[in-house]
Scaffold this motif. Structure first.
Motif, PDB file in Angstrom:
ATOM      1  N   VAL A 208       0.801  -1.100  -0.113  1.00 13.68           N
ATOM      2  CA  VAL A 208       0.016  -0.006  -0.053  1.00 13.68           C
ATOM      3  C   VAL A 208       1.049   1.363   0.041  1.00 13.68           C
ATOM      4  O   VAL A 208       1.549   1.456   1.151  1.00 13.68           O
ATOM      5  CB  VAL A 208      -0.953   0.236   1.342  1.00 13.68           C
ATOM      6  N   LEU A 209       0.755   2.040  -1.061  1.00  9.29           N
ATOM      7  CA  LEU A 209       1.531   3.369  -1.135  1.00  9.29           C
ATOM      8  C   LEU A 209       0.521   4.505  -0.854  1.00  9.29           C
ATOM      9  O   LEU A 209      -0.839   4.472  -0.967  1.00  9.29           O
ATOM     10  CB  LEU A 209       2.072   3.495  -2.361  1.00  9.29           C
ATOM     11  N   GLY A 210       0.838   5.500  -0.065  1.00  4.70           N
ATOM     12  CA  GLY A 210       0.244   6.700   0.173  1.00  4.70           C
ATOM     13  C   GLY A 210      -0.402   6.818   1.630  1.00  4.70           C
ATOM     14  O   GLY A 210      -0.782   7.760   2.101  1.00  4.70           O
ATOM     15  N   TRP A 211      -0.165   5.641   2.285  1.00  2.00           N
ATOM     16  CA  TRP A 211      -0.812   5.680   3.692  1.00  2.00           C
ATOM     17  C   TRP A 211       0.178   4.911   4.504  1.00  2.00           C
ATOM     18  O   TRP A 211       0.084   3.540   4.277  1.00  2.00           O
ATOM     19  CB  TRP A 211      -2.207   5.503   3.964  1.00  2.00           C
ATOM     20  N   GLN A 230      -1.216  15.675  -9.807  1.00  2.00           N
ATOM     21  CA  GLN A 230       0.133  15.260  -9.717  1.00  2.00           C
ATOM     22  C   GLN A 230       0.453  14.156  -8.693  1.00  2.00           C
ATOM     23  O   GLN A 230       1.139  13.287  -8.840  1.00  2.00           O
ATOM     24  CB  GLN A 230       0.817  16.305  -9.451  1.00  2.00           C
ATOM     25  N   VAL A 231      -0.480  14.259  -7.405  1.00  2.00           N
ATOM     26  CA  VAL A 231      -0.361  13.392  -6.617  1.00  2.00           C
ATOM     27  C   VAL A 231      -0.800  12.117  -7.017  1.00  2.00           C
ATOM     28  O   VAL A 231      -0.100  10.741  -6.568  1.00  2.00           O
ATOM     29  CB  VAL A 231      -1.219  13.773  -5.263  1.00  2.00           C
ATOM     30  N   ALA A 232      -2.018  11.930  -7.610  1.00  2.00           N
ATOM     31  CA  ALA A 232      -2.366  10.620  -8.432  1.00  2.00           C
ATOM     32  C   ALA A 232      -1.353  10.048  -9.245  1.00  2.00           C
ATOM     33  O   ALA A 232      -0.923   8.819  -9.118  1.00  2.00           O
ATOM     34  CB  ALA A 232      -3.699  10.955  -9.127  1.00  2.00           C
ATOM     35  N   GLN A 233      -0.792  10.841  -9.930  1.00  2.00           N
ATOM     36  CA  GLN A 233       0.211  10.663 -10.938  1.00  2.00           C
ATOM     37  C   GLN A 233       1.377  10.103 -10.457  1.00  2.00           C
ATOM     38  O   GLN A 233       2.189   8.873 -10.816  1.00  2.00           O
ATOM     39  CB  GLN A 233       0.615  11.614 -11.923  1.00  2.00           C
ATOM     40  N   SER A 234       2.038  10.544  -9.220  1.00  2.00           N
ATOM     41  CA  SER A 234       2.889  10.132  -8.363  1.00  2.00           C
ATOM     42  C   SER A 234       2.902   8.556  -7.891  1.00  2.00           C
ATOM     43  O   SER A 234       3.887   7.729  -7.959  1.00  2.00           O
ATOM     44  CB  SER A 234       3.474  11.024  -7.180  1.00  2.00           C
ATOM     45  N   LEU A 235       1.370   8.406  -7.674  1.00  2.00           N
ATOM     46  CA  LEU A 235       1.404   6.972  -7.423  1.00  2.00           C
ATOM     47  C   LEU A 235       1.277   6.039  -8.518  1.00  2.00           C
ATOM     48  O   LEU A 235       1.802   4.948  -8.571  1.00  2.00           O
ATOM     49  CB  LEU A 235      -0.011   6.785  -6.750  1.00  2.00           C
ATOM     50  N   ILE A 236       0.718   6.559  -9.507  1.00  2.00           N
ATOM     51  CA  ILE A 236       0.672   5.708 -10.994  1.00  2.00           C
ATOM     52  C   ILE A 236       2.156   5.414 -11.443  1.00  2.00           C
ATOM     53  O   ILE A 236       2.357   4.244 -11.743  1.00  2.00           O
ATOM     54  CB  ILE A 236      -0.009   6.411 -12.005  1.00  2.00           C
ATOM     55  N   GLN A 238       4.591   4.768  -9.590  1.00  2.00           N
ATOM     56  CA  GLN A 238       4.913   3.806  -8.844  1.00  2.00           C
ATOM     57  C   GLN A 238       4.276   2.252  -8.898  1.00  2.00           C
ATOM     58  O   GLN A 238       4.347   1.234  -8.324  1.00  2.00           O
ATOM     59  CB  GLN A 238       4.949   4.074  -7.472  1.00  2.00           C
ATOM     60  N   ASN A 239       3.868   2.074 -10.313  1.00  2.00           N
ATOM     61  CA  ASN A 239       3.177   1.039 -10.793  1.00  2.00           C
ATOM     62  C   ASN A 239       1.934   0.590  -9.790  1.00  2.00           C
ATOM     63  O   ASN A 239       1.360  -0.526  -9.876  1.00  2.00           O
ATOM     64  CB  ASN A 239       4.168  -0.231 -10.334  1.00  2.00           C
TER      65      ASN A 239
END
Length: 363
Positions: A208-211, A230-236, A238-239
């Motif tokens: 889980v990324l982001g929390w 941009q925040v959503a893109q940063s997670l995308i 990371q696969n």
């Protein structure tokens, strides 16, 4: 017992939970007899947070709830949208000046303004959605004329996290929020607990990324803007292939980032069933984590209109059907054949207390 659909009436909102939603304490107003009799002397009002009533999420659900209640009572509701935080207090003052009998405030961001208004106007009844109205943190509501309506969404988010872990092919799922408030992080926390439980039961290693259970990724607000994208893109980047954005309209920015990515990424909605409230993203929705905001608002407004306002806090859970998860809709043929049955069993185990889902509302 199914937890992928929310019953149309969500009748549990009125009869279960930490408190009974419909218990009387206010004096009864004069009612219409339905055949041209005297009109009900009751004015319900509502003020949104900065997301507005067209956010496809909790403001919209609140608006739908008060509208339905007003129609049933035979009265006209006054609803006011806030454009920014600076509008909250003036909007409440305006509603007081217009003679509102009940004021519903939608969202934790209005907590301070709601408490201030309620203390200054003890003869007006208030309902606040998604906040305990306990700004001094002493464990009690700050004004006796405020009814908090809260939702232990960690329970439903646990099921969504489990589903995400079962669905992912990259073994990486992600979440981000608007701001790190309890009513936001409760989704993220339940989601992570569901993924962790899946890993324990299946011997898997979904990340889980982001929390991390304490802190994570936040946009700093609840607007659908480039920051959220941009925040959503940063997670995308990371696969991540399942994404849970928590914060009203920020999901719209996440959807834009997903479409730009050009690969299969599913999204999980919050508060409302996004497949229903926003069909433009239906093809992206694995499921949604539901709150019965519309029904909770409706019940509270009708009760107040009938002279039965009860300020006792209500907490929605899986048991009283105040929270739940939406159907898989377009993804039904894409999830595993055993997933639905597993979610049903997990939901029953949470209700029975055999699985503990931690949250600030369960403490």
């Amino acid at each position: 017992m199914k937890f992928t659909t929310r019953k149309a009436a969500l009748s549990g909102l009125a009869i279960f939970g930490a408190a009974v939603l419909l218990a009387g304490c206010a004096s009864a107003p004069e009612e219409s007899d339905g055949d041209g009799g005297e009109a009900l002397d009751f004015l319900p009002c509502m003020v949104s947070d900065a997301g507005g009533f067209d956010d496809k999420s909790f403001n919209q659900l609140g608006f739908e709830g008060i509208t339905k209640a007003a129609d049933e009572l035979g009265v006209e509701a006054i609803t006011v949208e806030s454009q920014s935080e600076t509008d909250y207090a003036p909007n409440l003052t305006s509603l007081v000046d217009q003679g509102c009998d009940l004021i519903v405030t939608v969202g934790f961001a209005l907590s301070a303004a709601t408490v201030e208004s309620a203390l200054a106007n003890p003869d007006i009844e208030y309902v606040i959605i998604d906040d305990a109205a306990d700004n001094d943190f002493d464990g009690t509501v700050d004004s006796e004329n405020i009814k908090p309506i809260l939702f232990d969404t960690a329970q439903a988010a646990f099921l969504a996290g489990y589903a995400a872990a079962d669905f992912t092919t990259t073994k990486t799922v992600g979440t981000f929020g608007g701001m790190n408030f309890p009513t936001v992080s409760i989704f993220m926390d339940g989601f992570k607990q569901g993924v962790d439980y899946y890993n324990e039961q299946k011997g898997k290693g979904v990340t889980v990324l982001g929390w991390d259970g304490t802190d994570g990724l936040f946009t700093g607000g609840f607007e659908a803007n480039d920051t959220a994208r941009q925040v959503a893109q940063s997670l995308i980047d990371q696969n991540v292939d399942v994404l849970l954005p928590v914060g009203g309209p920020i999901y719209q920015s996440a959807a834009a980032a997903i479409r730009e990515a050009g690969r299969d990424i599913a999204m999980i909605g919050v508060d409302a069933d996004f497949t229903v409230t926003d069909p433009s993203v239906a093809d992206l929705m694995l499921t949604s984590i539901l709150k019965g905001i519309d029904v909770g608002t409706y019940e509270a407004v009708v009760a107040a209109g009938e002279g039965n306002f009860d300020p006792t806090p209500f907490i929605g859970t899986l048991e009283n059907e105040g929270v739940g998860v939406a159907p898989f809709h377009d993804y039904e043929s894409l999830v595993s054949d055993t997933l639905q049955g597993e979610l049903d069993d997990l939901g029953a185990a949470i209700i029975a207390g055999d699985i503990e889902v931690k949250s600030y509302l369960a403490e």
